[in-house]
Design an enzyme around this catalytic site. Sequence first.
Site, PDB file in Angstrom:
ATOM      1  N   CYS A 106       4.533  -7.594  -6.379  1.00  0.00           N
ATOM      2  CA  CYS A 106       5.061  -6.356  -5.803  1.00  0.00           C
ATOM      3  C   CYS A 106       6.437  -6.094  -6.391  1.00  0.00           C
ATOM      4  O   CYS A 106       7.278  -7.006  -6.467  1.00  0.00           O
ATOM      5  CB  CYS A 106       5.156  -6.485  -4.285  1.00  0.00           C
ATOM      6  SG  CYS A 106       5.769  -4.999  -3.444  1.00  0.00           S
ATOM      7  N   HIS A 148      -3.189  -1.719  -2.786  1.00  0.00           N
ATOM      8  CA  HIS A 148      -1.820  -2.195  -2.592  1.00  0.00           C
ATOM      9  C   HIS A 148      -0.897  -1.051  -2.170  1.00  0.00           C
ATOM     10  O   HIS A 148      -0.097  -1.190  -1.229  1.00  0.00           O
ATOM     11  CB  HIS A 148      -1.344  -2.825  -3.904  1.00  0.00           C
ATOM     12  CG  HIS A 148       0.028  -3.412  -3.870  1.00  0.00           C
ATOM     13  ND1 HIS A 148       0.266  -4.768  -3.986  1.00  0.00           N
ATOM     14  CD2 HIS A 148       1.263  -2.827  -3.774  1.00  0.00           C
ATOM     15  CE1 HIS A 148       1.575  -4.988  -3.944  1.00  0.00           C
ATOM     16  NE2 HIS A 148       2.200  -3.831  -3.820  1.00  0.00           N
ATOM     17  N   GLU A 149      -1.019   0.096  -2.847  1.00  0.00           N
ATOM     18  CA  GLU A 149      -0.115   1.209  -2.553  1.00  0.00           C
ATOM     19  C   GLU A 149      -0.455   1.873  -1.220  1.00  0.00           C
ATOM     20  O   GLU A 149       0.452   2.297  -0.489  1.00  0.00           O
ATOM     21  CB  GLU A 149      -0.144   2.236  -3.683  1.00  0.00           C
ATOM     22  CG  GLU A 149       0.289   1.705  -5.037  1.00  0.00           C
ATOM     23  CD  GLU A 149       1.691   1.110  -5.053  1.00  0.00           C
ATOM     24  OE1 GLU A 149       2.455   1.314  -4.094  1.00  0.00           O
ATOM     25  OE2 GLU A 149       2.017   0.425  -6.032  1.00  0.00           O
ATOM     26  N   HIS A 152       1.223  -0.013   1.348  1.00  0.00           N
ATOM     27  CA  HIS A 152       2.638   0.373   1.487  1.00  0.00           C
ATOM     28  C   HIS A 152       2.782   1.602   2.378  1.00  0.00           C
ATOM     29  O   HIS A 152       3.704   1.673   3.208  1.00  0.00           O
ATOM     30  CB  HIS A 152       3.250   0.675   0.116  1.00  0.00           C
ATOM     31  CG  HIS A 152       3.796  -0.519  -0.595  1.00  0.00           C
ATOM     32  ND1 HIS A 152       4.690  -1.400  -0.029  1.00  0.00           N
ATOM     33  CD2 HIS A 152       3.584  -0.978  -1.862  1.00  0.00           C
ATOM     34  CE1 HIS A 152       5.014  -2.345  -0.888  1.00  0.00           C
ATOM     35  NE2 HIS A 152       4.349  -2.117  -2.016  1.00  0.00           N
TER      36      HIS A 152
END
Length: 209
Positions: A106, A148-149, A152
Amino acid sequence: MPVAELLRLGTARTIVRWGTPVLHRPARPVTDYGDDLQELLADMFATNRAAEGAGLAAAQIGVDLAVFIYDCSDETGRRRTGVVCNPECDLPEVGERRLVSYDEGCLSLPGAFVELARPDVATCRGYDQYGEPVTLTGGGTFGRCLQHETDHINGTVFGDRLSARSRKQLYRRFDAVAAEYPAAWPVTSDSPLSVEMPSVADAGSGRGI
């Protein structure tokens, strides 16, 4: 603004680290697709390139807004570049999904990687930089980036998905390289770092997201 223009413009910003509150809470939905958003997106692409990343969420530069950019390859080796606002990520049903484990990193904990299993393909639904609906499906680094995003956007860092043992290993690896990433990284001077249009080189596996 077309992606080609977003890639050409922009100024790199400092990437905030895990522990910064904006990274650990759900982001506000995008409702305005005007000039301010386009400027933010250009800066996100510039920051991602300066950090040699595969993707970046607005929260990673301290902006509480549900949008991410991506610039990486999919499972076929094709470069995928674009924007997703207000993303929702769909994964295969448990009985149909295939998990793939490889090192994940990250940009908000730079230089540290640890193995994490995720589904090998993902579908992300949301809106592009114009507010038009988009649906993206892919595997490889691209599929992992979508997951992953979107995490977030929901206030989750990938460390939250690790076992306690793996999380400690990740932090040890970060501690070993932390001196290489000063507080203002990837901005490397007192002045903001302007970044020109990237090459077509893949921002693939082995880079932070």
